[in-house]
Scaffold this active site. Sequence first.
Site, mmCIF file in Angstrom:
data_model
loop_
_atom_site.group_PDB
_atom_site.id
_atom_site.type_symbol
_atom_site.label_atom_id
_atom_site.label_comp_id
_atom_site.label_asym_id
_atom_site.label_seq_id
_atom_site.Cartn_x
_atom_site.Cartn_y
_atom_site.Cartn_z
ATOM 1 N N CYS B 87 1.502 2.806 20.151
ATOM 2 C CA CYS B 87 2.006 4.094 19.668
ATOM 3 C C CYS B 87 2.504 4.958 20.833
ATOM 4 C CB CYS B 87 0.936 4.785 18.829
ATOM 5 S SG CYS B 87 1.588 6.116 17.814
ATOM 6 N N HIS B 196 -1.257 0.481 15.050
ATOM 7 C CA HIS B 196 -2.505 0.605 15.807
ATOM 8 C C HIS B 196 -3.499 -0.538 15.578
ATOM 9 C CE1 HIS B 196 -2.097 4.806 17.292
ATOM 10 N NE2 HIS B 196 -1.198 4.847 16.325
ATOM 11 N N GLU B 198 -6.095 -1.183 17.283
ATOM 12 C CA GLU B 198 -7.478 -0.765 17.599
ATOM 13 C C GLU B 198 -8.194 -0.133 16.415
ATOM 14 O OE1 GLU B 198 -4.885 0.950 18.113
ATOM 15 O OE2 GLU B 198 -5.263 3.086 18.398
#
Lengths: 83, 233
Positions: B87, B196, B198
Amino acid sequence: MPKIIVEVMPKEVLLDPQGKAVANSLHRTGHKDITAVRIGKRIELHFDRPVTEADVAAAQKIGESFLSNAVIEDVVAVTVEDN
Amino acid sequence: MTMKIGVVTFPGTLDDRDAQRAVRIAGATAVPLWHADANLHKVDAVVLPGGFSYGDYLRCGAIAAQAPVTEAIIKAANGGLPVLGICNGFQVLVESHLLPGGLIRNEAQHFICRDQKLRVENINTPWTNQFELNQEITIPLKNGEGGYIATDETLKRLEGEGLVAFRYLDGNPNGSMNDIAGLRNERGNVVGLMPHPEHAVEAGFGPDTNIAMRSGIDGLKFFTSVINALVNA
């Protein structure tokens, strides 16, 4: 105070949503002759001494490498004020 | 000895702790790296996490690209250090010229937050080697300026050399050219993407799947991939 003005504009081909919103608002308030609005950035680099040609060249370089991103923007002017 | 993966924090970074958690869940040690500290503390890989570094001033990622830690990362990346930009981290990689092109305001002008399906199109990188080629994965996407843009020449090169690592499926969320969600560099060690990984590393906290709510952990493979790459290096 001597300063160098760097002006950066979004590339013509890119949609400028800010400019479009402002243009719409102007049309609503009667400014029918304004056909479009585009919004960029004016960046002032201040000096406490007279600006030299080398400073302008450096500002041009900073403008192209850092203050703008060549993929999406153009440096349209680098000018000196109050020298 | 476990691998050390650095996670950078700039002023305005938001997802650094989630990225650290992802590193730990994958089985490595997360090493916090600070924007003003050019010392990479001998990490084996670096994650540039998401957020709004320096308030998105000037352009997203532009000021972070000039930070002392980034200078060190650029040098190390050019030497082969695996670097993943997520990002805002992807924006930093683009502004650092480690990856080509730029990211602009989403086509529809809205900030978009949703679970996003992607196709993994390049598995020859330290961040994607645990995927299968053309595997479809779902991880969260959340950005306002995620529209990927590049010159025709750059796009042609990216497609021709197979440098598109991830492509959006089931709808392009932000107007990205060629549905590009993420890229790799020529060497393969630098990978950047807008969505994302994560946030999809632990069952109970990821995207919904057909099996159960929030059970999606497709993002974990980014982190196990880099550990695998480092072990086999």
